[in-house]
Design an enzyme around this catalytic site. Structure first.
Site, PDB file in Angstrom:
ATOM      1  N   GLY A  78       5.488  21.327  -3.813  1.00  0.00           N
ATOM      2  CA  GLY A  78       4.866  20.022  -4.032  1.00  0.00           C
ATOM      3  C   GLY A  78       5.791  18.989  -4.645  1.00  0.00           C
ATOM      4  CG  HIS A 145      -2.239  -2.152   7.485  1.00  0.00           C
ATOM      5  ND1 HIS A 145      -1.350  -3.163   7.246  1.00  0.00           N
ATOM      6  CD2 HIS A 145      -3.259  -2.345   6.615  1.00  0.00           C
ATOM      7  CE1 HIS A 145      -1.812  -3.952   6.291  1.00  0.00           C
ATOM      8  NE2 HIS A 145      -2.972  -3.475   5.883  1.00  0.00           N
TER       9      HIS A 145
END
Ligand SMILES: CC(C)(COP(=O)(O)OP(=O)(O)OC[C@H]1O[C@@H](n2cnc3c(N)ncnc32)[C@H](O)[C@@H]1OP(=O)(O)O)[C@@H](O)C(=O)NCCC(=O)NCCS
Length: 213
Positions: A78, A145
């Site tokens: 991680g 986006h």
């Protein structure tokens, strides 16, 4: 079937294994042949946990040196900077890195990602997002986006990266943190769990709190 090893027996690595299994289950066939785990210094407790998953522990990372050329690896670590150190070492063995997208993750159109990309269940990527090598999006992390996530970025569970953001190499976004739209986070910086990033973050720093400082 594509042979696959998971690098790292810790919790993150074992979660990554479950993603490969979920991909197989959704495909209705063994797309990934799960050979086992690699770890240079596995903790005793983790070896027991691996055993309970019915997947063997194969040995240290050097196991890949003599592996067949089609053996894929995925780095189940991680921490972005530890993942980078391991990734740079594995580059020498020239075995391909696998990308794993959980069937319950959604990766939108006009999005590209490099090898080693891992999307956990519930991760959401919308559109026109560029994702580098060995990027991990943990459970329910979202990326808006027109954002760019460079190599070895980690976005931890429930964190939200807004639209038009740029996360440089090695950035860690902590659990439930938010990065507001259009911001940049510099190389190897860490955004603490629960933070709200409201201005650009320079390289190599830790920021936390609301607003993040
Ligand atoms: C921010 C972070 C990197 C700091 O780590 P650290 O440098 O080891 O910090 P420490 O634990 O020594 O704490 C230092 C101080 O910051 C505070 N602190 C730690 N994390 C914090 C956070 N996320 N938000 C606000 N304050 C935080 C501590 O309470 C402590 O305050 P004090 O000096 O007043 O006692 C870490 O706590 C963090 O949030 N990491 C992300 C973890 C994550 O996403 N985990 C999910 C894994 S799937």
């Amino acid at each position: 079937m594509i042979p696959l090893v998971v690098v790292g027996c810790g919790g993150h690595g074992r979660e990554v294994l479950t993603i490969a299994r979920a991909v197989n289950a959704a495909a209705g066939r063994q797309r990934w042949q799960l050979l086992g785990f690699l770890d240079d210094r596995p903790a005793e407790e983790n070896l027991k946990r691996v055993q309970r998953l019915d997947v063997p522990y194969l040995g240290g990372l050097d196991w890949l040196r003599d592996a067949p050329a089609d053996t894929h690896h995925v780095i189940g670590i991680g921490d972005p900077r530890v993942r980078r150190a391991v990734g740079q070492r594995l580059d020498r063995y020239a075995t391909p890195a696998a990308s794993l997208v959980h069937p319950a993750a959604t990766i939108g159109p006009d999005t590209e990602h490099g090898p080693g990309f891992v999307a956990f269940a519930g991760a959401r990527v919308t559109t026109n997002v560029t994702i580098g090598r060995h990027v991990h999006l943990n459970q329910n992390a979202t990326v808006g986006h027109d954002s760019t996530l460079a190599d070895y970025v980690s976005v931890n569970p429930l964190a939200a990266v807004s639209g038009d953001c740029q996360l440089a190499e090695g950035v860690l976004i902590g659990t439930t943190a938010a990065v507001l739209q259009g911001l940049r986070v510099g190389r190897d910086s860490t955004v603490g769990a629960g933070a709200c990033v409201v201005r650009d973050v320079p390289e190599g720093v830790v920021v936390k709190g609301v607003p993040a400082r």
